[in-house]
Design a protein around this motif. Structure first.
Motif, PDB file in Angstrom:
ATOM      1  N   GLN A  10       0.830  -1.204   0.000  1.00 40.38           N
ATOM      2  CA  GLN A  10       0.000   0.000   0.000  1.00 40.38           C
ATOM      3  C   GLN A  10       0.865   1.254   0.000  1.00 40.38           C
ATOM      4  N   MET A  11       1.916   1.255   0.791  1.00 41.13           N
ATOM      5  CA  MET A  11       2.820   2.408   0.848  1.00 41.13           C
ATOM      6  C   MET A  11       3.540   2.611  -0.485  1.00 41.13           C
ATOM      7  N   ALA A  12       3.930   1.524  -1.121  1.00 43.67           N
ATOM      8  CA  ALA A  12       4.676   1.624  -2.377  1.00 43.67           C
ATOM      9  C   ALA A  12       3.789   2.114  -3.521  1.00 43.67           C
ATOM     10  N   GLY A  13       2.484   1.834  -3.438  1.00 46.34           N
ATOM     11  CA  GLY A  13       1.563   2.319  -4.461  1.00 46.34           C
ATOM     12  C   GLY A  13       1.932   1.819  -5.847  1.00 46.34           C
ATOM     13  N   THR A  14       2.014   2.727  -6.788  1.00 47.75           N
ATOM     14  CA  THR A  14       2.294   2.367  -8.180  1.00 47.75           C
ATOM     15  C   THR A  14       3.773   2.425  -8.527  1.00 47.75           C
ATOM     16  N   ALA A  15       4.623   2.692  -7.534  1.00 45.91           N
ATOM     17  CA  ALA A  15       6.059   2.752  -7.805  1.00 45.91           C
ATOM     18  C   ALA A  15       6.528   1.425  -8.373  1.00 45.91           C
ATOM     19  N   SER A  16       7.358   1.488  -9.404  1.00 45.44           N
ATOM     20  CA  SER A  16       7.752   0.263 -10.105  1.00 45.44           C
ATOM     21  C   SER A  16       9.215  -0.113  -9.896  1.00 45.44           C
ATOM     22  N   THR A  17      10.117   0.853  -9.880  1.00 47.73           N
ATOM     23  CA  THR A  17      11.531   0.529  -9.720  1.00 47.73           C
ATOM     24  C   THR A  17      11.851   0.283  -8.249  1.00 47.73           C
ATOM     25  N   THR A  18      12.938  -0.414  -8.016  1.00 46.85           N
ATOM     26  CA  THR A  18      13.372  -0.669  -6.638  1.00 46.85           C
ATOM     27  C   THR A  18      13.601   0.642  -5.895  1.00 46.85           C
ATOM     28  N   ALA A  19      14.260   1.591  -6.549  1.00 44.25           N
ATOM     29  CA  ALA A  19      14.557   2.872  -5.906  1.00 44.25           C
ATOM     30  C   ALA A  19      13.281   3.638  -5.575  1.00 44.25           C
ATOM     31  N   ASP A  20      12.321   3.626  -6.476  1.00 47.30           N
ATOM     32  CA  ASP A  20      11.074   4.355  -6.235  1.00 47.30           C
ATOM     33  C   ASP A  20      10.265   3.714  -5.108  1.00 47.30           C
ATOM     34  N   ARG A  21      10.268   2.389  -5.034  1.00 44.04           N
ATOM     35  CA  ARG A  21       9.545   1.717  -3.961  1.00 44.04           C
ATOM     36  C   ARG A  21      10.214   1.977  -2.610  1.00 44.04           C
ATOM     37  N   ALA A  22      11.540   1.963  -2.596  1.00 43.28           N
ATOM     38  CA  ALA A  22      12.257   2.270  -1.355  1.00 43.28           C
ATOM     39  C   ALA A  22      11.997   3.712  -0.928  1.00 43.28           C
TER      40      ALA A  22
END
Length: 369
Positions: free
Chosen positions: A199-211
């Motif tokens: 839920q926190m990561a949302g639509t982020a796709s790359t490892t860096a964006d999710r972190a």
């Protein structure tokens, strides 16, 4: 008490206070010790409250949070007002924390072992703020919160049933593990918090964006609180920090929660214990693996991939230790004078973790030079 609770961490969490002269003067006079922040109000207000080493003086700062630039990872806090209180002055509108504990004990029958937290409360949004005390009393099944006002009147303000934290049993260690970068263990309940992490990561796709999304979310959810009983002596599991302590903790709790959420997204992450100023200050942060590259993260210090953040703010002689494979039964002695009870999901940093190298660690690029 360990060196993990330190007012220097205020500068990392709230850089807006780093050059505040009233706070600097107060710290120079009384010496700061335990501090905490209040949860953000609906209007965006946060109060930072610092207690002196003697516990007889209090400094408070009211800030208003602005998250209009949160997508960029920027949280702005505007300083609204500061004030300080001397509890030794005759007629001061406050009672010392020790007396607050006695009042709760007399009224509820709670012993000192049932006191979960005692924290001063002050509302700087009124013309003549007064000190009150919030006391949390824990039983096996409930956490009750009481308020004691300046007239020493006790009022019960909340009672919650504690969620049962499932303990993950780890097989007896036969060989020393080389890493636990994705491991689920007694400190990190990865499966439990995987839905929240997504839920926190949302639509982020790359490892860096999710972190990055995890880092931003934790900075908004977590609340720094050094008033929880023995919080400086032990590192709480993610379950205790979130379920029991209500997203409250100090630096190592912040790091543990971040690690769990990153691992829940399949991102390897590991704990780092730091020492600086010749042992006067202890800290915990983490590193995460971005497709083969280890990068730094510290939500408490508002730092994303910035190992030098501590030196930039005056830290000297920084050394680093890896803290891996926590197991609550590994150590059963004293942690800074407090007995480490196996199985309670509170880990002695230098006994229940595998520490490499041994205390005080070694110098490392970025952190130390």
């Amino acid at each position: 008490m360990s060196n993990f609770v330190n007012t220097m961490h205020i500068l990392g969490r709230f850089p807006e206070l780093s050059d505040n002269q009233p706070l600097l003067n107060w710290l120079g006079t009384y010496g700061g010790d335990v501090w905490h922040e209040t949860p953000v109000s609906d209007e965006g207000y946060i109060t930072v409250i610092v207690q002196s080493k003697s516990k007889l003086n209090i400094f408070a700062a009211l800030l208003q949070r602005d998250i209009s630039r949160i997508d960029e990872g920027i949280i702005d806090n505007k300083l609204v007002r500061t004030d300080d209180f001397d509890l030794t002055i005759h007629g001061a509108q406050a009672v010392p924390s020790g007396m607050a504990a006695l009042i709760v004990g007399a009224e509820t029958g709670a012993s000192s072992t049932n006191i979960h937290a005692i924290r001063p409360i002050v509302d700087l949004r009124v013309d003549k703020p007064q000190i009150s005390w919030e006391v949390e009393v824990m039983s096996n099944t409930t956490l009750k919160t009481f308020n004691i006002n300046s007239q020493q009147v006790l009022t019960k303000v909340n009672e919650v049933k504690l969620k049962k934290s499932e303990r993950i049993e780890i097989a007896k260690e036969k060989t020393k593990p080389t890493s636990d970068w994705l491991e689920e263990n007694e400190c990190h309940h990865v499966t439990t918090w995987s839905s929240l992490a997504r839920q926190m990561a949302g639509t982020a796709s790359t490892t860096a964006d999710r972190a990055f999304a995890i880092w931003v979310s934790v900075r908004q959810r977590m609340v720094y609180d050094g008033n929880i009983t023995n919080i400086s002596e032990f590192t709480c599991s993610d379950n205790l920090t979130i379920n029991q302590n209500g997203w409250r903790g100090i630096c190592d709790e912040w790091a543990v929660v971040q690690i769990t959420l990153l691992r829940a997204l399949g991102i390897p992450a590991t704990l780092k214990f730091l020492i600086w100023n010749n042992g006067d200050v202890g800290h915990a942060c983490l590193e995460w693996n971005d497709n083969g590259n280890w990068r730094h993260m510290d939500a408490l210090w508002n730092a994303f991939d910035d190992r030098a953040i501590y030196r930039k703010n005056g830290a000297l002689n920084v050394t680093v230790m890896d803290g891996t494979s926590p197991r609550d039964s590994r150590y059963g002695g004293l942690a800074w004078g407090v007995l480490d009870v196996p199985g309670d999901q509170r880990f002695y940093p230098y006994g229940d973790f595998i520490i490499n190298p041994t205390y005080p660690g070694n110098q490392r690029p970025g952190y130390s030079y």
